[in-house]
Each structure stands twice: as structure tokens, then as C-alpha cells.
Write an enzyme that holds these catalytic residues in place. Structure first.
Site, mmCIF file in Angstrom:
data_model
loop_
_atom_site.group_PDB
_atom_site.id
_atom_site.type_symbol
_atom_site.label_atom_id
_atom_site.label_comp_id
_atom_site.label_asym_id
_atom_site.label_seq_id
_atom_site.Cartn_x
_atom_site.Cartn_y
_atom_site.Cartn_z
ATOM 1 N N GLU A 34 3.968 1.568 -1.214
ATOM 2 C CA GLU A 34 4.525 1.807 -2.546
ATOM 3 C C GLU A 34 3.469 2.389 -3.473
ATOM 4 O O GLU A 34 3.737 3.274 -4.275
ATOM 5 C CB GLU A 34 5.054 0.488 -3.141
ATOM 6 N N ASP A 79 0.835 -1.197 0.000
ATOM 7 C CA ASP A 79 0.000 0.000 0.000
ATOM 8 C C ASP A 79 0.872 1.252 0.000
ATOM 9 O O ASP A 79 0.565 2.260 -0.608
ATOM 10 C CB ASP A 79 -0.906 0.033 1.234
ATOM 11 N N ARG A 113 -29.855 -2.535 -12.757
ATOM 12 C CA ARG A 113 -30.642 -2.413 -13.971
ATOM 13 C C ARG A 113 -29.737 -2.194 -15.196
ATOM 14 O O ARG A 113 -30.005 -2.695 -16.261
ATOM 15 C CB ARG A 113 -31.616 -1.237 -13.836
ATOM 16 N N LYS A 138 -44.957 11.849 -12.170
ATOM 17 C CA LYS A 138 -43.936 12.383 -11.263
ATOM 18 C C LYS A 138 -44.383 13.674 -10.594
ATOM 19 O O LYS A 138 -44.934 14.553 -11.239
ATOM 20 C CB LYS A 138 -42.624 12.603 -12.016
ATOM 21 N N LYS A 153 -43.743 5.544 -6.297
ATOM 22 C CA LYS A 153 -42.496 5.398 -7.048
ATOM 23 C C LYS A 153 -41.363 5.827 -6.127
ATOM 24 O O LYS A 153 -41.438 6.886 -5.509
ATOM 25 C CB LYS A 153 -42.557 6.321 -8.256
ATOM 26 N N CYS A 190 -12.902 29.221 18.352
ATOM 27 C CA CYS A 190 -11.721 29.412 19.196
ATOM 28 C C CYS A 190 -10.632 30.248 18.522
ATOM 29 O O CYS A 190 -9.562 30.460 19.087
ATOM 30 C CB CYS A 190 -11.139 28.060 19.607
HETATM 31 ZN ZN ZN Z 1 -11.846 25.812 17.078
#
Ligand code: ZN
Length: 665
Positions: A36, A34, A136, A312, A115, A409
């Protein structure tokens, strides 16, 4: 490197990665590690960017995506036709008029059903056993996704009741609104791209490579059609739905037989209102002739059956103005931009906010404060902004510039490679403090009994702790008086906190909550580097040299220990006497003292890791390539070039049985 050289190197790397992908996904026989792979991929990305050598077929475009060529194509015995569809009542009456005209009478009924907005799939059962699940595809041919289908709990592996030898079933895989929203929220927190709607995410999930990953996705299923060999012509659609339920398949309960098109209209009107109360998305009503023999008479056009149509619903959208774009700080530090909207009615609720997901999304849609936008509820509980209305207008605000600091923050935000989200990594950022401490105390980490969510919550809100290092300064007197915290329980908590100092080094690493460092990686880090001091001083290169550590983990570990606040917290944990060194592992024997092993092929019972651990326990070492210094090659089935090399060099070759004998098992 000049452009010509770059071009040559790029095509070399692409070929290598394509082969590696094929070996990994299709043949399950990886020939490069992985690490490499990651390095090669990195080099390719860099060259493609530097020399502008982009190609849609490059393996760099496939990262994190699917390689659909691994699925076998299956021919559908009866094509999965799509239905003609309409958005208006008049066309529905036209459809009914055509039916009446062809049949020449009015002795027919309709079956109307909801549907679903998901992905159509086909199931095949033989002697009651699920033997195939397919997409499908183009209607004629689809992908064989049986292993993925088997992870969907709604789909029985065995049929119930009195089933014929062969049963073909059609249905729709879908996701419930809430599960979808939760999944997207997790993805947002993880810094991953979010899915636009449940349909996309269902279709995408079904075509993932790893059935285990598919199993994590909240996919549900409704069966809506049944095909039997030598089918009885008297079987109505309604009876088919009953049979499906008898066989043990989930069938949506809201299907009705309607004796006229007027009844169909009434039903549609009802669902147009009620559909928002369903737990899943429905985007319309399917209307089919109920009697099978009449369907045969009606036949199909070149594209659609003449006996069915889909009505629809209009998508529920509304237009409103973005008053502001604010940032939300998630519990894992992910920063999510949110559009503060002029309140607007949408799908029965007042909408005031819409998630903008991430910076890329804002840029892609060019969303700015003051814009008039279209919002839609597409399977989202929180609606989304679809597009900007009239983006070319004059006097538009400046493009939104993503803030550089955390709104909670004020520390600088960072963005990891391959991620779309900005994050705040400040360990004392208020919205994140609780989750970090909860993780630290959790069962697999420091396992501090009695320090659950509500206690953490109180400790933080009372200002008693700010980081997990503060836990070790807590005194009994401080916590007596917190909710449900009497003398005895307070003492128990203090004892549990003190006792956690004995947890082994690997748990301490895991408890720190370094991104991408799960239990296994923590264990590997403890084993590879032995002490906290060493771990804190590592470069990305040194980390990547460990087999299970990729560039993402390496970057995350280095950036964690480079953060001044983290440094201070870790230092305090050390002063409190937490285990900062790996305990010596018990040596089983020293029969392999100084011996170098190379492992190749797959062993009958041991995994490679187990074999490597055993070698180490007996004093030996493993390396990845065969050379003159190799003492033994431990070879299993389908061993490749390493075995040839060993034979060439005359290195002794062991099989598992011989190896077991040597270690006395
Ligand atoms: Zn923060």
C-alpha cells in the site's frame, strides 16, 4: 482531475505517507502494508509530476534517504570545537608566534597527529561500558546514534585496563580507501548512486535508520582525544593517546611529539609525500599543544581553541583532456561510462581512465569528449572527474549521448525506475554469462557440487556452455581434459548436474537470477503461484498482490519473463525436467478448514509470518482486514483498529496461548 483536485489529493497523500513513515520508523507500528505504501507513493509521484506540484518536504523526496528526526538529540557536556585550519607554512608560523607571545616562554611541545577525513563522533563509557555514541552535530548538540556505533567493530563495547568511572572519547569514523572503492563498485553494479568520497559515505552510513544496514558498511574508527572527570592537569596529549590504547581503543600510530614548529614542518613535509601509501585518507596534520596546563592558559577564541590548529594538505588534482568516453559492462550487466584520459601524473601514479559512474553524473557535470577536466583522487582508487575547465568555450563537442545498445552484445539497454544505471539484461551477454551460471550452481540455488568459478570459467571459454540451460546437455566426454578434470571428476560433475534436477521449485526460481528475487522472494513466489507456467504469465498487478512483493520486484519479474532469450532458456530447463511445480505441503490437520483469520498486533513468540504459516498448515486462510466473513482474529500486544472492529462485529478473538492450544502445541 483538475489542478485543484490534484492539489487536494497530493496533500492528502503526503499526510498519509508522513504518518506511515512515522509509524514505521519511529513507532515501529506500521499501519499500512509495504505494498500500500508503494502504491500510495507511486500515485503521489505521478501527481506531483503531472501537475508540477513539487515540494522539498514531500515524502517523495525522502525515498531511500534518511529520516534523521528518529535520532534523539544529545547535548555535549563539553562542546566538540572545530579547529582553525590553514593550508600554508607561513600561517603555521604565525600560529606558533601567537602561542609564544601569550605564554611568554618557549617551554612547550606540540603533539602532531594525522587528520582523518571522516566523521567526528563522541563516545561515552560508564563503568567501562559503552553507553553513548553521538555525532558531532553542530558541536554543541549531536544525534544519539549509539545503536549504529555499536556495529563498528573497532569500537569496544567494554573498556580494558584501569579506567575511571566515566570516560569521554572523541574520535573519527572513517573508511579505508580500498573498502570504500569496493563498496562503490558494488553500488555501481547494483545500479545505485555512488558516494563521492569516504567522508560522505561514512557520515551518511552513521545516520542510517537500520543498524543492520550500518553493519554492512566498512566503517573504521580512530580515537584521538580523551576527557576525564576531574582531569589531572599533568596529563599530556601524548599520555592520553597511550591511555586510549590501554583502554582498548584503536589509536593511529603516527603521532609524534615535536619540540619546535620546525620539527612540525618537517613532519608535514614527510606526510605530504607518504600519505598516499596509507590505507586510509588523511587530509592533513593536527597540531596541538601537548601539555594540558598550557592549554588552559591559552584558552579559546569565540570559535577555536588557541592551542591547536589543523594544517591541511592541498587536494591532489590534475588537469587533462578526455580523449573518449567508453562503456564498461559489469558482471551484473551494469553499464559504467569511463573517461579515457590523456595520461597524467596524479598522486604518484599515471592516470589514464576515470570512472564517470553513470549517465546522470555525465549530464550533471556536462562532461563531453574533448573537454579539459580536473581529475582528483579523493579516496578513490580509480580517480574521478571533478569538473570541466572552461565549459563555455567555443567549438565544444556535442553533449555525450548515452548509447542505446550494449557494447558487448549489442542488445538494447534498459533502465529501471529509481535507478541511475543503464543495464544490459541479455542472459547471453558475454561479460555476464559466467556470473549467471555461477549463481545458478551456487549452494543456495541448484547446489551443483564441483561447479565452481574456475570450472564455469573453462566451460564458458571453451565454448561448451553459453547459458545455464546448456549445463544439462553436457556430456562426460566433453569435459574430460579440462584442467584437473579426469574421468572420475568429470563423471561426478555430470552426476551433480543431473542430481540438481531434483531441487525444489523455489530453488529453481532463485537460480534463474531474476533481479531482486532473493531466496525469500523466490519462496514466496513458489508458494503464491505454484507453477512456472503461472509465474511466467503474471502481470505486475497480480504479483504486487502478494504481500512481500513490491513494484520493483514485480517489474523485474515481468521483464525477465518477457525477454525472448529468457523464455527460451526457461523452456529448455523445463524440457530437461527441472522442478517447475511446487510440491504439495504436508497438511498438519484440517481443523481450520474454510476458516478465515486476521492477524493483528505482535504475538509473544510467533512472528506474523510463522502464525500465518501455521494457520495455513491447518487448513485455514489469512486475510488483512476484518469483516463479517472473518472467523477469528488472532491478536497480540498493541493490536489496533482491527481488534476494535472484531469486537464490534463480535468476531471471536484469540490470543497466542489459545491459538497454540487449538493447534495442539
Ligand atoms: Zn550485453
Amino acid at each position: 482531475m483538475n489542478r485543484k483536485e490534484a492539489r487536494e489529493r497530493v496533500s492528502e497523500l503526503r499526510e498519509l505517507l508522513d504518518q506511515a513513515n512515522k509509524a514505521y520508523y519511529q513507532d515501529a507500528q506500521p499501519f499500512i502494508s509495504d505494498k500500500e505504501f508503494d502504491e500510495t507513493l507511486k500515485e503521489l509521484i505521478k501527481l506531483e509530476q503531472e501537475f508540477d506540484l513539487h515540494d522539498p518536504n514531500s515524502p517523495t523526496r525522502r525515498v531511500g534517504g534518511t529520516v534523521s528526526s528518529v535520532f534523539e538529540t544529545v547535548q555535549h557536556p563539553v562542546p566538540l570545537l572545530s579547529l582553525d585550519n590553514t593550508y600554508n607554512e607561513e600561517e603555521l608560523n604565525d600560529f606558533d608566534g601567537r602561542v609564544k607571545k601569550i605564554l611568554g616562554h618557549e617551554n612547550y611541545e606540540y603533539m602532531a597527529e594525522l587528520k582523518f577525513d571522516g566523521a567526528s563522533i563522541r563516545l561515552r563509557y560508564e563503568n567501562g561500558k559503552l553507553v553513548l555514541g553521538a555525532t558531532r552535530g553542530d558541536g554543541e548538540k549531536g544525534d544519539d546514534i549509539t545503536n549504529n556505533i555499536k556495529t563498528i567493530r573497532d569500537i569496544p563495547l567494554h573498556l580494558n585496563g584501569d579506567y575511571p568511572e566515566v570516560v569521554e572519547i572523541r574520535g573519527e569514523a572513517y573508511m579505508e580507501r580500498e573498502a570504500f572503492a569496493r563498496m562503490n563498485q558494488h553500488r555501481e553494479e547494483e545500479g545505485l548512486t555512488v558516494f563521492a568520497n569516504p567522508r560522505n559515505s561514512t557520515a551518511g552510513s552513521l545516520k542510517m535508520q537500520d543498524p543492520k544496514a550500518v553493519a554492512q558498511r566498512p566503517i573504521r574508527f580512530f580515537a584521538f582525544d580523551l576527557l576525564l572527570d576531574d582531569e589531572d592537569n599533568s596529563l599530556t596529549q601524548f599520555r592520553k593517546a597511550e591511555l586510549l590504547a590501554e583502554f582498548g581503543l584503536p589509536v593511529c600510530e603516527y603521532h609524534r611529539v615535536c619540540s619546535s614548529i620546525d620539527e612540525v614542518h618537517e613532519l608535514i613535509k614527510k606526510w605530504e609525500k607518504l600519505r598516499h601509501e596509507l590505507p586510509y585518507e588523511t587530509d592533513g596534520v593536527v597540531i596541538k599543544i601537548n601539555q594540558s596546563h598550557l592549554r588552559e592558559e591559552l584558552g579559546t577564541t569565540s570559535k577555536f581553541p588557541r592551542w591547536a590548529i589543523a594544517y591541511k594538505f592541498e587536494a591532489e588534482q590534475a588537469t587533462t583532456v578526455i580523449n573518449d568516453i567508453t562503456l564498461q559492462v559489469g558482471r551484473l550487466g551494469t553499464i559504467t561510462p569511463v573517461a579515457e584520459l590523456e595520461p597524467v601524473e596524479l598522486a604518484g601514479t599515471t592516470v589514464k581512465r576515470a570512472s564517470l559512474h553513470n549517465e546522470d553524473e555525465i549530464q550533471r557535470k556536462d562532461i563531453r569528449i574533448g573537454d579539459t577536466v580536473v581529475v582528483e583522487k579523493a579516496g578513490e582508487i580509480i580517480p574521478q572527474v571533478i569538473n570541466v575547465v572552461n565549459p563555455d568555450r567555443e567549438h565544444r563537442n556535442e553533449a555525450f549521448s548515452f548509447p542505446e545498445n550494449c557494447p558487448a552484445c549489442d542488445s538494447a539497454l534498459i533502465k529501471y525506475e529509481d535507478e541511475v544505471a543503464w543495464r544490459c539484461v541479455n542472459p547471453t551477454c558475454p561479460p555476464q554469462v559466467r556470473i549467471r551460471i555461477e549463481h545458478f550452481a551456487s549452494r543456495d540455488a541448484m547446489d551443483i557440487e564441483g561447479l565452481g568459478e574456475s570450472v564455469v570459467d573453462q566451460l564458458v571459454s571453451e565454448g561448451l556452455i553459453q547459458t545455464y540451460a546448456d549445463l544439462y546437455d553436457l556430456e562426460k566426454e566433453q569435459i574430460i581434459g579440462l584442467e584437473r578434470m579426469a574421468d572420475k571428476s568429470a563423471q561426478n560433475l555430470i552426476d551433480a548436474i543431473q542430481k540438481s534436477k531434483q531441487q525444489p521449485f523455489e530453488r529453481v526460481i532463485y537460480a534463474l537470477g531474476i533481479r531482486f528475487v532473493g531466496k525469500t522472494v523466490a519462496k514466496d513466489l513458489a508458494k503464491a503461484f505454484g507453477t512456472m507456467e503461472k509465474l511466467q504469465s503474471l502481470s505486475e498487478e497480480e504479483l504486487i498482490a502478494v504481500d512481500s512483493i513490491g513494484p520493483r520486484i514485480a517489474e523485474s519479474v515481468v521483464s525477465f519473463f518477457n525477454n525472448e532469450k529468457n523464455k527460451a532458456i526457461v523452456k529448455r530447463l523445463g524440457e530437461h525436467g527441472l522442478q517447475f511445480e511446487k510440491e504439495e505441503e504436508e497438511q498438519a490437520s484440517n481443523i481450520f478448514e474454510g476458516k478465515k483469520f486476521v492477524l493483528t498486533g505482535s504475538l509473544p513468540t510467533y512472528t506474523r509470518k510463522e502464525a500465518a504459516d501455521l494457520i495455513e498448515k491447518h487448513g485455514g486462510k489469512t486475510s488483512s482486514s476484518v469483516s463479517g466473513n472473518t472467523d477469528y482474529v488472532l491478536a497480540g500486544e498493541s493490536a489496533g483498529s482491527k481488534l476494535d472492529k472484531a469486537q464490534e462485529l463480535g468476531v471471536p478473538i484469540l490470543d497466542e496461548a489459545k491459538f497454540r492450544e487449538m493447534i495442539g502445541e
